[in-house]
Write a protein that holds these residues in place. Sequence first.
Motif, mmCIF file in Angstrom:
data_model
loop_
_atom_site.group_PDB
_atom_site.id
_atom_site.type_symbol
_atom_site.label_atom_id
_atom_site.label_comp_id
_atom_site.label_asym_id
_atom_site.label_seq_id
_atom_site.Cartn_x
_atom_site.Cartn_y
_atom_site.Cartn_z
ATOM 1 N N GLY A 116 0.939 -1.152 -0.128
ATOM 2 C CA GLY A 116 -0.072 0.002 -0.070
ATOM 3 C C GLY A 116 1.030 0.995 0.050
ATOM 4 O O GLY A 116 0.417 2.447 0.403
ATOM 5 N N GLU A 117 2.061 1.093 -0.476
ATOM 6 C CA GLU A 117 3.065 2.220 -0.582
ATOM 7 C C GLU A 117 3.310 2.498 -1.871
ATOM 8 O O GLU A 117 3.732 1.466 -2.757
ATOM 9 C CB GLU A 117 4.136 2.130 0.477
ATOM 10 C CG GLU A 117 3.766 1.911 1.923
ATOM 11 C CD GLU A 117 3.375 3.370 2.750
ATOM 12 O OE1 GLU A 117 3.728 4.245 1.975
ATOM 13 O OE2 GLU A 117 3.103 3.158 3.760
ATOM 14 N N ARG A 118 4.079 3.750 -2.249
ATOM 15 C CA ARG A 118 4.884 4.239 -3.637
ATOM 16 C C ARG A 118 6.049 4.404 -2.959
ATOM 17 O O ARG A 118 6.089 5.106 -2.049
ATOM 18 C CB ARG A 118 3.997 4.857 -4.527
ATOM 19 C CG ARG A 118 4.034 6.198 -3.931
ATOM 20 C CD ARG A 118 2.761 7.130 -4.677
ATOM 21 N NE ARG A 118 3.169 7.365 -6.161
ATOM 22 C CZ ARG A 118 2.881 8.565 -6.673
ATOM 23 N NH1 ARG A 118 2.821 9.748 -5.861
ATOM 24 N NH2 ARG A 118 3.245 8.677 -8.007
ATOM 25 N N PHE A 119 7.125 4.475 -3.951
ATOM 26 C CA PHE A 119 8.513 4.633 -3.753
ATOM 27 C C PHE A 119 9.134 5.324 -4.710
ATOM 28 O O PHE A 119 9.067 4.781 -5.818
ATOM 29 C CB PHE A 119 9.395 3.574 -3.190
ATOM 30 C CG PHE A 119 8.616 2.923 -1.517
ATOM 31 C CD1 PHE A 119 9.254 3.507 -0.445
ATOM 32 C CD2 PHE A 119 7.820 2.048 -1.684
ATOM 33 C CE1 PHE A 119 8.627 2.800 0.752
ATOM 34 C CE2 PHE A 119 7.276 1.295 -0.575
ATOM 35 C CZ PHE A 119 7.849 1.905 0.647
ATOM 36 N N ILE A 120 9.778 6.509 -4.640
ATOM 37 C CA ILE A 120 10.587 7.150 -5.432
ATOM 38 C C ILE A 120 11.982 6.602 -5.606
ATOM 39 O O ILE A 120 12.457 6.068 -4.667
ATOM 40 C CB ILE A 120 10.841 8.637 -5.231
ATOM 41 C CG1 ILE A 120 9.515 9.435 -5.405
ATOM 42 C CG2 ILE A 120 12.082 9.112 -6.419
ATOM 43 C CD1 ILE A 120 9.472 10.766 -5.012
ATOM 44 N N VAL A 121 12.426 5.969 -6.839
ATOM 45 C CA VAL A 121 13.509 5.328 -6.905
ATOM 46 C C VAL A 121 14.463 6.150 -7.752
ATOM 47 O O VAL A 121 14.760 5.937 -8.881
ATOM 48 C CB VAL A 121 13.445 3.787 -7.652
ATOM 49 C CG1 VAL A 121 14.627 3.129 -7.529
ATOM 50 C CG2 VAL A 121 12.365 3.251 -6.595
ATOM 51 N N VAL A 122 15.233 6.859 -7.133
ATOM 52 C CA VAL A 122 16.251 7.954 -7.850
ATOM 53 C C VAL A 122 17.815 7.696 -7.055
ATOM 54 O O VAL A 122 17.292 8.107 -5.796
ATOM 55 C CB VAL A 122 15.662 9.102 -7.946
ATOM 56 C CG1 VAL A 122 16.712 10.233 -7.978
ATOM 57 C CG2 VAL A 122 14.687 9.289 -8.904
ATOM 58 N N ALA A 123 18.555 7.621 -7.725
ATOM 59 C CA ALA A 123 19.978 7.651 -6.895
ATOM 60 C C ALA A 123 20.497 8.875 -6.775
ATOM 61 O O ALA A 123 20.708 9.386 -5.937
ATOM 62 C CB ALA A 123 21.076 6.853 -7.721
ATOM 63 N N GLU A 124 20.453 9.848 -7.821
ATOM 64 C CA GLU A 124 20.834 11.030 -7.857
ATOM 65 C C GLU A 124 20.127 12.067 -8.631
ATOM 66 O O GLU A 124 19.787 11.531 -9.814
ATOM 67 C CB GLU A 124 22.312 11.206 -8.186
ATOM 68 C CG GLU A 124 23.449 10.423 -7.184
ATOM 69 C CD GLU A 124 24.851 10.423 -7.983
ATOM 70 O OE1 GLU A 124 25.097 11.257 -8.685
ATOM 71 O OE2 GLU A 124 25.518 9.381 -7.837
#
Length: 335
Positions: free
Chosen positions: A237-245
């Motif tokens: 039930g969650e969303r996650f930003i996946v960005v290194a830089e």
Amino acid sequence: MILVTGSTGLVGSHLVLHLAENANLPVRAIYRDESQIEGVKSLFASYGKIELFAAISWVNADILDIPSLEIAFQDITKVYHCAGQISFDPNDENLLRKTNIEGTANIVNFCIDKNVVKLCHVSSIAALGTLSPGQSQIDETCGWNPDLHHSDYALSKYGAEMEVWRGQQEGLQVVIVNPGIILGPYVKNRNSKQGSSAFVHRIKRGMPFYTNGITGYVGVWDVVKIMCALMESSIHGERFIVVAENRTFEDIISTIANAFHRKPPQFNAKKWMLLAYWRLDQLCSILLRTKRKITRVGIQSLYNKDQIANTKIKNALSYEFESIDTYIQSIIATY
């Protein structure tokens, strides 16, 4: 059994490799064109793990074709939905909506009908909201503003997320990842005219222009490892930003050019220049029936300077991203 859609793409192909090596469940991968499977096989070979390729069960299916999905979903307990259409050509609006929204709705419906335990959906930073007063970085709490002009691609990815959240309301456990620009290796037989591969190829040939816009970047292995960690966790039930830089386009282009021993970009492309090119491109598309090369929304993104946060995923998994400079060097080696 685990099902992977979009398994012949950049994320999907790396995901099936990772699952073949680490998962405690058998893996079934969807494909549409048998010739694309050779690209995945080349990927396994490039990492010296060709022996793992035989562990993947391949099934010919399409996320828009219900009968084929009925076969693909037999005995499935976990789903990684990586399939999707990427395009910034306004002429592809219907294709984007049908593939990304209707296709995701089909996957969600089958997950519910087949009692799938958990679904991981690959979205995009294009589907993120906008900064609120007092915020310095875009994060998962930023709300979507329907009054702003969004690209058809962004609208389709946002619509796809709404289908996933609908699935959650109907009892399905879901997680969503929103990667930035995903950097990955060049692999023989993979379509090098799409995604970051096309970007890297263009720089390799020489790119004299740059802009000062900023966006988020991440290596494909970070995306895959995070997806798998989320699916194995109790998080849902969650969303996650996946960005290194967050990096400027000038910085990224120069870094890749220098790694190829090419001349870095010298000319700062002003916004009015690209807008003039956009109008010319629009005219050529109408008169010559050619595919659009640039859009107004795309131009806006080249000058956007919003920073994107990655705090939530780092805290949730105690995760440390690989540096983009290090990852670029590993990518260059594959050429």
